[in-house]
Design an enzyme around this catalytic site. Sequence first.
Site, PDB file in Angstrom:
ATOM      1  CG  ASN A 100      -0.297  -0.045   2.639  1.00 29.43           C
ATOM      2  OD1 ASN A 100       1.101   0.090   2.583  1.00 29.43           O
ATOM      3  ND2 ASN A 100      -1.253  -0.454   3.725  1.00 29.43           N
ATOM      4  CE1 TYR A 124       5.550  -6.071  14.781  1.00 27.51           C
ATOM      5  CE2 TYR A 124       7.342  -6.455  16.333  1.00 27.51           C
ATOM      6  CZ  TYR A 124       6.999  -6.523  14.987  1.00 27.51           C
ATOM      7  OH  TYR A 124       7.534  -7.399  14.382  1.00 27.51           O
TER       8      TYR A 124
END
Length: 334
Positions: free
Chosen positions: A32, A142
């Site tokens: 992206n 994370y």
Amino acid sequence: MTVVVLGGAGYIGSHTVDRLVEKGYDVAVIDNLITGHRAAVNPKARFYQGDIRDRAFLDEVFGQETDIEGIIHFAAFSIVPESMSDPLKYFDNNTSGMITLLKAMKDHNIKRIIFSSTAATYGEPKQIPIKEKDPQIPTNPYGESKLSMEKIIHWSDVAYGIKFVALRYFNVAGAKADGSIGEDHHPETHLIPIILQVAAGERKGLKIFGTDYPTKDGTNVRDYVHVVDLADAHILALEYLKSGHDSDAFNLGSSTGFSNKEILEAAREATGQPIPAEDAPRRAGDPSTLIAASDKARKVLGWKPQYDDVKEIIKTAWNWKKSHPKGYNDRGEA
Ligand code: UDP
């Protein structure tokens, strides 16, 4: 047969795409470009700009690339401190993105995935070096997002027969030896590129986060692997699944730990620059020491890292830095 690399414009993804192309694979890249760089993608790979959370986009690409032998998935956010302040950003892109991807893989009958996992899934280890079977108790969102991804893939294997290799990276550094591709994050948060920004005069000094850890000199200890060696492990993992082996997880590290102060010293030697540094408070979410037991990847995958000297790893990153002082220079910055 085509290998589709998700996040192939990012740091590790672009080096893996490059190695795949060098080894003669047919490669398609999805990215992206939120953190990736179009210029980092080897021109021999086909490029699709889009987001893995966009199911219609994935259907379009998987409809066009009809002979997919495997997916290599790097398309995730990976900054520990950012995940501490914005965990939902991580569960959305990383965890939820993985669910969308697996649904699309199931519907398009794509049966192999190599996945970037992380040492951060282990959290604060009970023993060093860390083995693949050790408890996974992340200390930050994370690591939690990546652990949930590992579990979701596992159950997708059980139910739908999607075979996976989870590669748990320790710390990754360096750049392709010719300096043509390298690490370019905005903002940069990782130790070695920050040290090199100081060496290049772009930053005043390094802040060493935490000097009171129970380690040899009080600073965090990490295990560094060269990015091209890491890239090669993904290709070995794909071939491992192609030859009919079952899903598995592997640590990728050097099995040697360097403290943050030792890395600073090695960078001073590698660059010949003084690199001023000061002690600073701990950074939230940092485990004290992370060192991999990586004999399993060597034995089972046949992984043979070419770089075993952290100074040589830093030299390749410095070579990239000197030849690309502004990185890929595609963020519209001065
Ligand atoms: N670190 C530091 N100063 C910086 C950036 C990082 O002292 O400006 C430390 C960080 O606290 C950790 C080590 O360097 O102990 C490696 O951090 P990095 O973000 O590179 O990788 P991580 O281990 O979090 O994946």
